[in-house]
Design a protein around this motif. Structure first.
Motif, PDB file in Angstrom:
ATOM      1  N   SER A 114      55.214  85.803  76.206  1.00 10.70           N
ATOM      2  CA  SER A 114      54.008  85.807  75.368  1.00 10.70           C
ATOM      3  C   SER A 114      53.830  84.482  74.643  1.00 10.70           C
ATOM      4  CB  SER A 114      54.110  86.951  74.367  1.00 10.70           C
ATOM      5  OG  SER A 114      53.100  86.842  73.412  1.00 10.70           O
ATOM      6  N   ILE A 115      54.905  83.958  74.089  1.00 10.46           N
ATOM      7  CA  ILE A 115      54.820  82.691  73.354  1.00 10.46           C
ATOM      8  C   ILE A 115      54.419  81.563  74.301  1.00 10.46           C
ATOM      9  CG2 ILE A 115      56.162  81.024  72.012  1.00 10.46           C
ATOM     10  CD1 ILE A 115      56.372  83.420  70.334  1.00 10.46           C
ATOM     11  N   GLY A 116      54.954  81.566  75.508  1.00 12.49           N
ATOM     12  CA  GLY A 116      54.567  80.553  76.487  1.00 12.49           C
ATOM     13  C   GLY A 116      53.103  80.630  76.843  1.00 12.49           C
ATOM     14  N   LEU A 117      52.599  81.847  77.005  1.00 12.53           N
ATOM     15  CA  LEU A 117      51.175  82.030  77.304  1.00 12.53           C
ATOM     16  C   LEU A 117      50.305  81.553  76.148  1.00 12.53           C
ATOM     17  CD1 LEU A 117      51.242  85.619  78.866  1.00 12.53           C
ATOM     18  CD2 LEU A 117      50.696  83.520  80.082  1.00 12.53           C
ATOM     19  N   VAL A 118      50.618  82.023  74.948  1.00 10.82           N
ATOM     20  CA  VAL A 118      49.781  81.725  73.783  1.00 10.82           C
ATOM     21  C   VAL A 118      49.817  80.245  73.418  1.00 10.82           C
ATOM     22  CG1 VAL A 118      49.617  82.102  71.295  1.00 10.82           C
ATOM     23  CG2 VAL A 118      49.812  84.027  72.798  1.00 10.82           C
ATOM     24  N   SER A 119      51.003  79.654  73.438  1.00 12.78           N
ATOM     25  CA  SER A 119      51.097  78.261  73.003  1.00 12.78           C
ATOM     26  C   SER A 119      50.301  77.330  73.903  1.00 12.78           C
ATOM     27  CB  SER A 119      52.558  77.831  72.940  1.00 12.78           C
ATOM     28  OG  SER A 119      53.142  77.861  74.223  1.00 12.78           O
ATOM     29  N   ALA A 120      50.160  77.675  75.154  1.00  9.71           N
ATOM     30  CA  ALA A 120      49.385  76.824  76.055  1.00  9.71           C
ATOM     31  C   ALA A 120      47.892  77.153  76.028  1.00  9.71           C
ATOM     32  CB  ALA A 120      49.922  76.955  77.477  1.00  9.71           C
ATOM     33  N   VAL A 121      47.550  78.426  75.974  1.00 10.49           N
ATOM     34  CA  VAL A 121      46.139  78.795  76.138  1.00 10.49           C
ATOM     35  C   VAL A 121      45.323  78.655  74.859  1.00 10.49           C
ATOM     36  CG1 VAL A 121      46.179  81.289  75.687  1.00 10.49           C
ATOM     37  CG2 VAL A 121      44.684  80.387  77.439  1.00 10.49           C
TER      38      VAL A 121
ATOM     39  N   MET B 200      64.715  83.503  75.252  1.00 14.14           N
ATOM     40  CA  MET B 200      63.347  83.244  74.839  1.00 14.14           C
ATOM     41  C   MET B 200      62.806  81.964  75.477  1.00 14.14           C
ATOM     42  SD  MET B 200      61.787  83.451  71.078  1.00 14.14           S
ATOM     43  CE  MET B 200      60.101  83.863  70.901  1.00 14.14           C
ATOM     44  N   PRO B 201      63.583  80.872  75.519  1.00 12.39           N
ATOM     45  CA  PRO B 201      63.056  79.679  76.187  1.00 12.39           C
ATOM     46  C   PRO B 201      62.746  79.905  77.670  1.00 12.39           C
ATOM     47  CG  PRO B 201      64.907  79.077  74.805  1.00 12.39           C
ATOM     48  CD  PRO B 201      64.854  80.578  74.839  1.00 12.39           C
ATOM     49  N   ALA B 202      63.545  80.742  78.350  1.00 12.70           N
ATOM     50  CA  ALA B 202      63.259  81.026  79.757  1.00 12.70           C
ATOM     51  C   ALA B 202      61.938  81.776  79.899  1.00 12.70           C
ATOM     52  CB  ALA B 202      64.400  81.833  80.370  1.00 12.70           C
ATOM     53  N   GLY B 203      61.704  82.744  79.022  1.00 11.44           N
ATOM     54  CA  GLY B 203      60.433  83.463  79.041  1.00 11.44           C
ATOM     55  C   GLY B 203      59.264  82.560  78.688  1.00 11.44           C
ATOM     56  N   SER B 204      59.460  81.674  77.722  1.00 14.89           N
ATOM     57  CA  SER B 204      58.397  80.730  77.355  1.00 14.89           C
ATOM     58  C   SER B 204      58.060  79.798  78.512  1.00 14.89           C
ATOM     59  CB  SER B 204      58.822  79.898  76.146  1.00 14.89           C
ATOM     60  OG  SER B 204      58.957  80.706  75.021  1.00 14.89           O
ATOM     61  N   PHE B 205      59.085  79.354  79.225  1.00 13.53           N
ATOM     62  CA  PHE B 205      58.872  78.494  80.383  1.00 13.53           C
ATOM     63  C   PHE B 205      58.054  79.218  81.447  1.00 13.53           C
ATOM     64  CE2 PHE B 205      60.415  76.729  84.467  1.00 13.53           C
ATOM     65  CZ  PHE B 205      59.943  75.434  84.323  1.00 13.53           C
ATOM     66  N   ALA B 206      58.421  80.470  81.720  1.00 15.81           N
ATOM     67  CA  ALA B 206      57.682  81.256  82.717  1.00 15.81           C
ATOM     68  C   ALA B 206      56.243  81.500  82.269  1.00 15.81           C
ATOM     69  CB  ALA B 206      58.397  82.590  82.966  1.00 15.81           C
ATOM     70  N   GLY B 207      56.054  81.830  81.009  1.00 18.19           N
ATOM     71  CA  GLY B 207      54.701  82.055  80.498  1.00 18.19           C
ATOM     72  C   GLY B 207      53.848  80.812  80.545  1.00 18.19           C
ATOM     73  N   ALA B 208      54.433  79.667  80.208  1.00 22.34           N
ATOM     74  CA  ALA B 208      53.682  78.409  80.241  1.00 22.34           C
ATOM     75  C   ALA B 208      53.308  78.020  81.669  1.00 22.34           C
ATOM     76  CB  ALA B 208      54.493  77.300  79.583  1.00 22.34           C
ATOM     77  N   LEU B 209      54.157  78.360  82.634  1.00 22.71           N
ATOM     78  CA  LEU B 209      53.817  78.079  84.033  1.00 22.71           C
ATOM     79  C   LEU B 209      52.715  79.009  84.542  1.00 22.71           C
ATOM     80  CD1 LEU B 209      57.294  77.428  85.699  1.00 22.71           C
ATOM     81  CD2 LEU B 209      55.528  75.752  85.113  1.00 22.71           C
ATOM     82  N   LEU B 210      52.752  80.267  84.111  1.00 18.83           N
ATOM     83  CA  LEU B 210      51.759  81.243  84.557  1.00 18.83           C
ATOM     84  C   LEU B 210      50.374  81.011  83.961  1.00 18.83           C
ATOM     85  CD1 LEU B 210      53.751  84.589  84.366  1.00 18.83           C
ATOM     86  CD2 LEU B 210      52.878  83.499  86.418  1.00 18.83           C
ATOM     87  N   VAL B 211      50.323  80.452  82.758  1.00 19.64           N
ATOM     88  CA  VAL B 211      49.063  80.403  82.022  1.00 19.64           C
ATOM     89  C   VAL B 211      48.030  79.499  82.685  1.00 19.64           C
ATOM     90  CG1 VAL B 211      49.517  78.523  80.396  1.00 19.64           C
ATOM     91  CG2 VAL B 211      48.137  80.460  79.689  1.00 19.64           C
ATOM     92  N   THR B 212      48.439  78.477  83.383  1.00 18.35           N
ATOM     93  CA  THR B 212      47.445  77.591  84.000  1.00 18.35           C
ATOM     94  C   THR B 212      46.610  78.341  85.029  1.00 18.35           C
ATOM     95  OG1 THR B 212      49.093  76.840  85.601  1.00 18.35           O
ATOM     96  CG2 THR B 212      48.803  75.522  83.620  1.00 18.35           C
ATOM     97  N   TRP B 213      47.252  79.176  85.815  1.00 16.86           N
ATOM     98  CA  TRP B 213      46.523  79.955  86.806  1.00 16.86           C
ATOM     99  C   TRP B 213      45.795  81.133  86.153  1.00 16.86           C
ATOM    100  CZ3 TRP B 213      47.347  85.060  88.383  1.00 16.86           C
ATOM    101  CH2 TRP B 213      46.587  85.462  89.477  1.00 16.86           C
ATOM    102  N   LEU B 214      46.483  81.846  85.249  1.00 18.74           N
ATOM    103  CA  LEU B 214      45.883  83.019  84.625  1.00 18.74           C
ATOM    104  C   LEU B 214      44.669  82.674  83.761  1.00 18.74           C
ATOM    105  CD1 LEU B 214      49.004  85.092  83.533  1.00 18.74           C
ATOM    106  CD2 LEU B 214      47.295  85.735  85.217  1.00 18.74           C
ATOM    107  N   ALA B 215      44.740  81.584  83.003  1.00 20.42           N
ATOM    108  CA  ALA B 215      43.628  81.220  82.121  1.00 20.42           C
ATOM    109  C   ALA B 215      42.383  80.880  82.919  1.00 20.42           C
ATOM    110  CB  ALA B 215      44.022  80.046  81.238  1.00 20.42           C
TER     111      ALA B 215
END
Length: 153
Positions: A54-61, A1-16
């Motif tokens: 998903s958690i990485g995306l949501v927590s940042a955006v 889960m932390p690996a997925g959160s890390f990937a999601g948090a990195l993706l969200v800056t560009w995706l948002a």
């Protein structure tokens, strides 16, 4: 889960910036549901990675969306209440898992993993009633039909 959160948090800056904060929040809620389904189906590693993204995306955006859509006078309070709510949700989750630990069989771990779909669905459906971020519209030179605080921009 932390690996997925890390990937999601990195993706969200560009995706948002590219797709929009509202659409990313809605999409990440449905990704969270898919991750929960995978976890309930006993595909734990895949489900945890998908839920982590998903958690990485949501927590940042969500914090970005809230801080940009909220009136400046209450902006800090809204973001603080969101963090406070997350902490209460974690506490509630521990009690739910403790209660289900007394059930014999696979239901003791599948039900709590299935219950995490409820906030994801509430988040995704609830976001349908919120406007897209006016700042995102301005960045892409789009006409803003709804701007709750026009003097802010």
């Amino acid at each position: 889960m932390p690996a997925g959160s890390f990937a999601g948090a990195l993706l969200v800056t560009w995706l948002a910036d590219f797709v929009g904060r509202k659409k990313i929040t809605i999409t990440s809620g449905w990704i969270w549901v898919i991750g929960s389904i995978l976890q309930c189906a006993a595909m734990l590693v895949a489900g945890r990675v998908v839920s982590g993204i998903s958690i990485g995306l949501v927590s940042a955006v969500v914090s970005i969306y809230q801080s940009e859509i909220t009136e400046p006078a209450i902006r800090g309070r809204i973001v603080a209440v969101q963090q406070w709510s997350i902490t209460w949700g974690i506490l509630l989750q521990y009690f739910v898992e403790f209660g289900y630990s007394y059930i014999d069989g696979v239901a003791s771990f599948r039900i709590p993993w299935g219950l995490q779909m409820i906030p994801a669905i509430v988040l995704s459906v609830g976001m349908l009633f919120f406007p897209e971020n006016p700042r995102w519209h301005i960045d892409y030179d789009r006409y803003v039909l709804y701007c709750p605080f026009p003097t802010q921009y």
